[in-house]
Design a protein around this motif. Sequence first.
Motif, PDB file in Angstrom:
ATOM      1  N   ARG A 150      42.043  19.097  71.321  1.00 36.52           N
ATOM      2  CA  ARG A 150      41.766  18.886  69.900  1.00 36.52           C
ATOM      3  C   ARG A 150      43.035  19.059  69.064  1.00 36.52           C
ATOM      4  O   ARG A 150      43.279  18.306  68.121  1.00 36.52           O
ATOM      5  CB  ARG A 150      40.685  19.857  69.435  1.00 36.52           C
ATOM      6  N   ALA A 151      43.845  20.063  69.424  1.00 39.57           N
ATOM      7  CA  ALA A 151      45.088  20.296  68.682  1.00 39.57           C
ATOM      8  C   ALA A 151      46.063  19.134  68.867  1.00 39.57           C
ATOM      9  O   ALA A 151      46.684  18.665  67.905  1.00 39.57           O
ATOM     10  CB  ALA A 151      45.722  21.603  69.143  1.00 39.57           C
ATOM     11  N   LEU A 152      46.212  18.660  70.099  1.00 35.45           N
ATOM     12  CA  LEU A 152      47.126  17.549  70.360  1.00 35.45           C
ATOM     13  C   LEU A 152      46.646  16.274  69.666  1.00 35.45           C
ATOM     14  O   LEU A 152      47.454  15.514  69.105  1.00 35.45           O
ATOM     15  CB  LEU A 152      47.239  17.319  71.872  1.00 35.45           C
ATOM     16  N   LEU A 153      45.328  16.030  69.697  1.00 32.60           N
ATOM     17  CA  LEU A 153      44.785  14.857  69.020  1.00 32.60           C
ATOM     18  C   LEU A 153      45.029  14.950  67.513  1.00 32.60           C
ATOM     19  O   LEU A 153      45.399  13.956  66.868  1.00 32.60           O
ATOM     20  CB  LEU A 153      43.288  14.730  69.301  1.00 32.60           C
ATOM     21  N   ALA A 189      55.076  10.028  70.494  1.00 27.57           N
ATOM     22  CA  ALA A 189      53.758   9.517  70.861  1.00 27.57           C
ATOM     23  C   ALA A 189      53.547   9.609  72.370  1.00 27.57           C
ATOM     24  O   ALA A 189      52.483  10.028  72.844  1.00 27.57           O
ATOM     25  CB  ALA A 189      53.594   8.076  70.381  1.00 27.57           C
ATOM     26  N   ALA A 190      54.576   9.230  73.131  1.00 29.85           N
ATOM     27  CA  ALA A 190      54.481   9.290  74.593  1.00 29.85           C
ATOM     28  C   ALA A 190      54.278  10.727  75.065  1.00 29.85           C
ATOM     29  O   ALA A 190      53.479  10.989  75.986  1.00 29.85           O
ATOM     30  CB  ALA A 190      55.734   8.698  75.226  1.00 29.85           C
ATOM     31  N   ARG A 191      54.991  11.673  74.449  1.00 31.01           N
ATOM     32  CA  ARG A 191      54.846  13.076  74.844  1.00 31.01           C
ATOM     33  C   ARG A 191      53.435  13.592  74.566  1.00 31.01           C
ATOM     34  O   ARG A 191      52.821  14.254  75.412  1.00 31.01           O
ATOM     35  CB  ARG A 191      55.876  13.940  74.108  1.00 31.01           C
ATOM     36  N   ARG A 216      39.622   6.834  59.873  1.00 29.06           N
ATOM     37  CA  ARG A 216      39.072   5.673  59.161  1.00 29.06           C
ATOM     38  C   ARG A 216      40.197   4.928  58.439  1.00 29.06           C
ATOM     39  O   ARG A 216      40.223   3.695  58.422  1.00 29.06           O
ATOM     40  CB  ARG A 216      38.024   6.133  58.142  1.00 29.06           C
ATOM     41  N   ARG A 217      41.124   5.687  57.847  1.00 28.47           N
ATOM     42  CA  ARG A 217      42.251   5.062  57.157  1.00 28.47           C
ATOM     43  C   ARG A 217      43.134   4.310  58.140  1.00 28.47           C
ATOM     44  O   ARG A 217      43.588   3.189  57.867  1.00 28.47           O
ATOM     45  CB  ARG A 217      43.057   6.133  56.433  1.00 28.47           C
ATOM     46  N   LEU A 218      43.377   4.916  59.289  1.00 33.18           N
ATOM     47  CA  LEU A 218      44.181   4.246  60.312  1.00 33.18           C
ATOM     48  C   LEU A 218      43.467   3.004  60.850  1.00 33.18           C
ATOM     49  O   LEU A 218      44.122   2.024  61.222  1.00 33.18           O
ATOM     50  CB  LEU A 218      44.482   5.221  61.453  1.00 33.18           C
ATOM     51  N   ARG A 225      50.462  12.554  62.534  1.00 32.46           N
ATOM     52  CA  ARG A 225      51.773  11.894  62.597  1.00 32.46           C
ATOM     53  C   ARG A 225      51.633  10.380  62.489  1.00 32.46           C
ATOM     54  O   ARG A 225      52.458   9.718  61.849  1.00 32.46           O
ATOM     55  CB  ARG A 225      52.485  12.277  63.893  1.00 32.46           C
ATOM     56  N   ALA A 226      50.597   9.830  63.108  1.00 28.97           N
ATOM     57  CA  ALA A 226      50.395   8.380  63.023  1.00 28.97           C
ATOM     58  C   ALA A 226      50.112   7.959  61.589  1.00 28.97           C
ATOM     59  O   ALA A 226      50.560   6.894  61.141  1.00 28.97           O
ATOM     60  CB  ALA A 226      49.244   7.963  63.938  1.00 28.97           C
TER      61      ALA A 226
END
Length: 300
Positions: free
Chosen positions: A144-147, A121-123, A103-105, A153-154
């Motif tokens: 779920r972990a990668l997301l 981000a690409a990886r 929501r913040r993003l 990080r974003a």
Amino acid sequence: MHRLEVPMPNTLPFAIGTFDTIGPMSRASFPHRHTFHEIVYVTGGTGSHVVDMNRFTLRPPHLCFIAPGQVHYWDGVRGLEGCVIVFTDDFLLEHPTDRSLLRRLGRRPWLELPDREAAWAARLVSEMDHEYRTGAEGFGGVLRALLHILVVRAARLPAPGRLLRKAAQVPRSVARPASMATRFVALVSTPQTLSWSVRECAGHLGVSVSYLNEAVKSAMGRTPGELLREARVHEAKRLLACTELTVRQIADRVGFNDPAYFCRFFRRETGTTPGDFRRGGGDIHHDHRIASIAHPGPAA
């Protein structure tokens, strides 16, 4: 205004692909909104992307985060390339704090990526795409972990630059309902308020029930009652999937004094019982379907 629905062939309320494989609506040139989250990793193209009346120029690579209810569209784009990730709140059961981060993003959706940030981000996006396509054992947990890593990080990145201009002057009459809807969504996203009625929420926000209904429906395309029921279901699913609380205890936590009534409510909203959902390991999602973006229908 239009709202996109996402149909799906598997049990995960998640999909990832290119603009072509997700479907033509992923590059829609008319204003629309979703009931799900969308993350776009733009790697090529020219033109602009308009999110909640803010116009951003394409100078790839970019990350874009669009929260449920936000209005967006692509304007004058050519050669649009990249990856689209769509998922519902249900996919975040193991990482509930990601909802508030997303929501913040969504309030600063357009992130430009210098070389170092673009590389990670690409990886992450590539690994998600690989896991989704191969579907190996345990791929849901890996996704779920990668997301989660991508979202965290974003959220550390600085606020976006190169805001070209407002796509349109936002009248005060439009801005206030949008602000009220944001406050309402934040209010019902906390476990402490799940037992509140729409009237109690309106009183806490200092507005009438009729104004709250009008403002939220205008900004989100959904009523406060619908969003409150959705918040209760999401918290119940999280507790069923991630705790050992009894159904009676969970019912009490999400605002139901009668466990039997809670079970009827849960089945009506999800298509399954609390017990069956728990036995399915939290991967039963009869109420959400995702794979390719379908043609939109009128906003409710």
